[in-house]
Write a protein that holds these residues in place. Structure first.
Motif, PDB file in Angstrom:
ATOM      1  N   ASP A  71       0.833  -1.177   0.023  1.00 54.43           N
ATOM      2  CA  ASP A  71       0.060   0.094  -0.009  1.00 54.43           C
ATOM      3  C   ASP A  71       0.743   1.285   0.057  1.00 54.43           C
ATOM      4  OD1 ASP A  71      -2.324  -1.504   0.012  1.00 54.43           O
ATOM      5  OD2 ASP A  71      -2.746  -1.158   2.246  1.00 54.43           O
ATOM      6  N   ARG A  72       1.868   1.063   0.617  1.00 54.64           N
ATOM      7  CA  ARG A  72       3.041   2.559   0.763  1.00 54.64           C
ATOM      8  C   ARG A  72       3.972   2.364  -0.416  1.00 54.64           C
ATOM      9  NH1 ARG A  72       0.489   0.710   4.964  1.00 54.64           N
ATOM     10  NH2 ARG A  72      -0.441   2.287   6.731  1.00 54.64           N
ATOM     11  N   VAL A  73       4.351   1.563  -1.140  1.00 59.51           N
ATOM     12  CA  VAL A  73       5.567   1.723  -2.210  1.00 59.51           C
ATOM     13  C   VAL A  73       4.855   1.872  -3.723  1.00 59.51           C
ATOM     14  CG1 VAL A  73       7.131  -0.096  -0.917  1.00 59.51           C
ATOM     15  CG2 VAL A  73       5.339  -0.720  -2.551  1.00 59.51           C
ATOM     16  N   ARG A  74       3.409   2.006  -3.521  1.00 58.51           N
ATOM     17  CA  ARG A  74       2.997   1.895  -4.869  1.00 58.51           C
ATOM     18  C   ARG A  74       3.433   3.516  -5.806  1.00 58.51           C
ATOM     19  NH1 ARG A  74      -1.894   3.990  -3.847  1.00 58.51           N
ATOM     20  NH2 ARG A  74      -3.169   3.314  -5.783  1.00 58.51           N
ATOM     21  N   PRO A  75       3.465   4.455  -4.981  1.00 58.64           N
ATOM     22  CA  PRO A  75       4.010   5.821  -5.800  1.00 58.64           C
ATOM     23  C   PRO A  75       5.246   5.701  -6.377  1.00 58.64           C
ATOM     24  CG  PRO A  75       2.900   6.535  -3.688  1.00 58.64           C
ATOM     25  CD  PRO A  75       3.122   4.950  -3.569  1.00 58.64           C
ATOM     26  N   TRP A  76       6.222   4.722  -5.591  1.00 57.53           N
ATOM     27  CA  TRP A  76       7.735   4.826  -6.062  1.00 57.53           C
ATOM     28  C   TRP A  76       8.113   3.866  -6.939  1.00 57.53           C
ATOM     29  CZ3 TRP A  76      10.218   8.783  -4.150  1.00 57.53           C
ATOM     30  CH2 TRP A  76       9.554   9.483  -3.014  1.00 57.53           C
ATOM     31  N   LEU A  77       7.009   2.923  -7.455  1.00 60.75           N
ATOM     32  CA  LEU A  77       7.542   1.887  -8.169  1.00 60.75           C
ATOM     33  C   LEU A  77       7.694   2.352  -9.783  1.00 60.75           C
ATOM     34  CD1 LEU A  77       4.549  -0.831  -7.415  1.00 60.75           C
ATOM     35  CD2 LEU A  77       6.986  -0.668  -6.603  1.00 60.75           C
ATOM     36  N   PRO A  78       7.033   3.633 -10.236  1.00 60.47           N
ATOM     37  CA  PRO A  78       7.583   4.168 -11.537  1.00 60.47           C
ATOM     38  C   PRO A  78       8.911   4.257 -11.521  1.00 60.47           C
ATOM     39  CG  PRO A  78       5.362   4.910 -11.070  1.00 60.47           C
ATOM     40  CD  PRO A  78       5.802   4.062 -10.008  1.00 60.47           C
ATOM     41  N   VAL A  79       9.567   4.901 -10.357  1.00 62.26           N
ATOM     42  CA  VAL A  79      10.723   5.352 -10.459  1.00 62.26           C
ATOM     43  C   VAL A  79      11.849   4.016 -10.632  1.00 62.26           C
ATOM     44  CG1 VAL A  79      12.536   6.572  -9.128  1.00 62.26           C
ATOM     45  CG2 VAL A  79      10.037   7.104  -8.622  1.00 62.26           C
ATOM     46  N   PRO A 120      -0.558  -1.078 -11.948  1.00 57.07           N
ATOM     47  CA  PRO A 120      -0.738  -0.774 -10.538  1.00 57.07           C
ATOM     48  C   PRO A 120      -1.887  -1.114 -10.068  1.00 57.07           C
ATOM     49  CG  PRO A 120      -0.724   1.085 -12.098  1.00 57.07           C
ATOM     50  CD  PRO A 120      -0.562  -0.192 -12.758  1.00 57.07           C
ATOM     51  N   VAL A 121      -2.254  -1.080  -8.795  1.00 57.52           N
ATOM     52  CA  VAL A 121      -3.435  -1.433  -8.037  1.00 57.52           C
ATOM     53  C   VAL A 121      -3.906  -0.559  -6.745  1.00 57.52           C
ATOM     54  CG1 VAL A 121      -3.134  -4.013  -8.409  1.00 57.52           C
ATOM     55  CG2 VAL A 121      -1.903  -2.936  -6.581  1.00 57.52           C
ATOM     56  N   ARG A 145      -0.605   5.154 -13.218  1.00 58.84           N
ATOM     57  CA  ARG A 145      -0.603   4.756 -14.682  1.00 58.84           C
ATOM     58  C   ARG A 145       0.085   5.691 -15.496  1.00 58.84           C
ATOM     59  NH1 ARG A 145      -2.917   0.107 -16.140  1.00 58.84           N
ATOM     60  NH2 ARG A 145      -4.471  -0.856 -14.669  1.00 58.84           N
ATOM     61  N   MET A 146      -0.316   7.077 -15.357  1.00 63.39           N
ATOM     62  CA  MET A 146       0.239   8.177 -16.018  1.00 63.39           C
ATOM     63  C   MET A 146       1.908   8.213 -15.415  1.00 63.39           C
ATOM     64  SD  MET A 146      -1.963   9.742 -17.661  1.00 63.39           S
ATOM     65  CE  MET A 146      -2.797   8.137 -17.683  1.00 63.39           C
ATOM     66  N   ALA A 147       2.150   8.164 -14.435  1.00 59.79           N
ATOM     67  CA  ALA A 147       3.547   8.050 -13.754  1.00 59.79           C
ATOM     68  C   ALA A 147       4.348   6.664 -14.412  1.00 59.79           C
ATOM     69  CB  ALA A 147       3.725   7.802 -12.322  1.00 59.79           C
TER      70      ALA A 147
END
Length: 362
Positions: free
Chosen positions: A141-149, A183-184, A272-274
Motif C-alpha cells: 500500500d505504501r510503495v505504490r507511488p515509487w514503483l515507476p521510479v 498498478p493496483v 498509470r500516468m507515472a
C-alpha cells in the motif's frame, strides 16, 4: 536485516547474428549437467528465454557476486548450445517467438492469443522478505507511488521488432497487455488483498494465482514482497541497486505502518500516468514526482527516492553505495541509452545485440 533475492530473465540469441534462438530446452539441459542436477535456471513462456534466481541474501555484495556468477554460467551453457545470452528486456531484432513446452504455456497461448505470442519480454523481479502477510500488504500500500521510479532506473528496452519505439522501456508497455498487470489500489489489509486475488482468479480469466501480475505483489511461493515492475538490466550493477532500493522501500514502508502513518492516497489512474512517463523517458528526461505527481527532472526524482529511504539505507549500511550507484546510472544512463549509443556507433541492431551479449557474459 531483511533478505533480498533477484530473478533475472535473459534473452537467448545467436552469438554471431544476434537473432533470438529458441534453445531454452537445450540450454537448460546443459546447465543442469554443469550443475550436476541442481541448476538455478528455469524455462519461461518462450523458448528464446532463460531465467535464474539468486538465493536470499542479506549483504548486497553477496547478491552482486551471485548475479555475476549466474550470468556467466548462463553464458557458458548457452555457448555449449551454440548461442549466447543477452540481458535485454526486448529483442532489438525482428522475431517470431515460439511458446515453450508444457500445459501451462499451451493454455496461455490458447487463452490469450497474440498477447501471449508477443510476450517475449525479460524482466527483473526483486523479492524482499516480510514478517507476515499483514506487513507485506501494508508495504504494498505504501510503495505504490515509487514503483515507476524503479521502472525508470531499469529501462532497457528501446527497440521492438527492428524499430526504435521512442520508449526507454517498451517491455513495460507490452507487459501491460496482460489483464492483471499494472498498478493496483490500496488494499488496507491482508484479508482484502487475498479476497481481491480470489476474485480475480475466480473470474476464470486467469489460470491461477501465479498470474497475478501486479507491479508489486505478495509472492505466492515465498514470504516476500515481490517487485515486478523492472526491466532486466544490462549493467549487472543495476539489479543490485534495484534490490537495495527495494529493501529500503520495504523497510521504510513497514516502519511507517507500525507508526500508524497512512499510505499516500494516489489514484490508480495517476500511477498509470507515472508508469507511462517512466517507460517513455527513463532517467533521461522528466518523471512524475511520487508525492506531487508533477513532472520534475529525473535526477531530482531519484534523489527524492534516496531521501525517502535514507534512514533504512543508513541502518543497513547501504546508503553510500546506493548514492554512488544512482549517480553512476545518471552519468552513464540505463541500458536503453547504451543500446541507442551502440546503434549510433555501428548503425546495426545486430551489433547492438552481440555487444550486449558480450557485456552480459562479462
Amino acid at each position: 536485516m531483511r533478505t533480498v533475492g533477484v530473478e533475472e530473465e535473459l534473452l537467448l540469441v545467436d552469438a554471431e547474428s544476434g537473432d533470438p534462438r529458441a534453445l531454452s530446452t537445450a540450454v537448460l539441459a546443459l546447465a543442469e549437467r554443469r550443475a550436476e542436477g541442481e541448476s538455478v535456471f528455469e524455462s519461461e513462456l518462450h523458448d528464446q528465454q532463460l531465467e535464474f534466481a539468486t538465493e536470499p541474501r542479506s549483504a548486497m555484495g553477496d547478491l552482486a557476486e551471485e548475479i555475476l556468477r549466474w550470468r556467466a554460467e548462463a553464458a557458458h551453457s548457452a555457448a555449449e548450445a551454440g548461442a549466447a545470452v543477452a540481458a535485454l528486456a526486448t529483442s532489438p531484432l525482428p522475431v517470431s517467438p515460439s511458446i515453450g513446452e508444457g500445459e501451462r504455456y499451451r493454455w496461455l497461448a490458447e487463452r490469450f492469443g497474440l498477447t501471449a505470442q508477443e510476450q517475449l519480454t525479460c524482466g527483473c523481479h526483486v523479492h524482499v522478505s516480510v514478517e507476515s502477510d499483514e506487513e507485506g500488504v501494508a508495504v504494498l500500500d505504501r510503495v505504490r507511488p515509487w514503483l515507476p521510479v524503479l521502472l525508470a532506473l531499469s529501462a532497457n528496452s528501446p527497440f521492438w521488432q527492428g524499430q526504435d519505439t521512442s520508449y526507454d522501456s517498451y517491455r513495460s508497455r507490452v507487459w501491460g497487455r496482460w489483464p492483471s498487470a499494472g498498478p493496483v489500489e490500496i488494499f488496507g489489509s491482508a484479508d482484502r488483498y487475498h479476497e481481491q486475488v480470489r476474485t480475480l482468479v475466480g473470474t476464470g480469466v486467469l489460470r491461477d494465482e501465479g498470474m497475478i501480475y501486479f507491479d508489486a505483489r505478495l509472492s505466492h511461493r515465498y514470504p516476500t514482497v515481490e517487485f515486478r515492475v523492472a526491466d532486466v538490466c544490462l549493467d549487472p550493477a543495476d539489479p543490485v541497486l534495484l534490490a537495495t532500493l527495494a529493501r529500503g522501500l520495504v523497510e521504510t514502508a513497514a516502519r511507517a505502518w507500525r507508526a500508524g502513518e497512512p499510505p499516500e492516497p494516489v489514484p490508480v489512474s495517476a500511477l498509470r500516468m507515472a508508469a507511462w512517463q517512466a517507460a517513455r523517458s527513463g532517467t533521461g528526461g522528466r518523471l512524475l514526482h511520487p508525492l506531487t505527481l508533477r513532472p520534475e527532472p529525473a535526477g531530482d526524482v531519484l534523489q527524492a527516492l534516496l531521501a525517502h529511504v535514507r534512514d533504512a539505507l543508513e541502518d543497513s549500511g547501504d546508503l553510500a553505495s546506493a548514492d554512488k550507484a544512482l549517480r553512476d546510472v545518471l552519468t552513464r544512463g540505463t541500458g536503453a541509452r547504451t543500446q541507442r549509443e551502440l546503434l549510433a556507433g555501428s548503425d546495426s541492431l545486430r551489433t547492438v545485440v552481440t555487444e550486449c551479449a558480450a557485456r552480459t557474459r562479462g
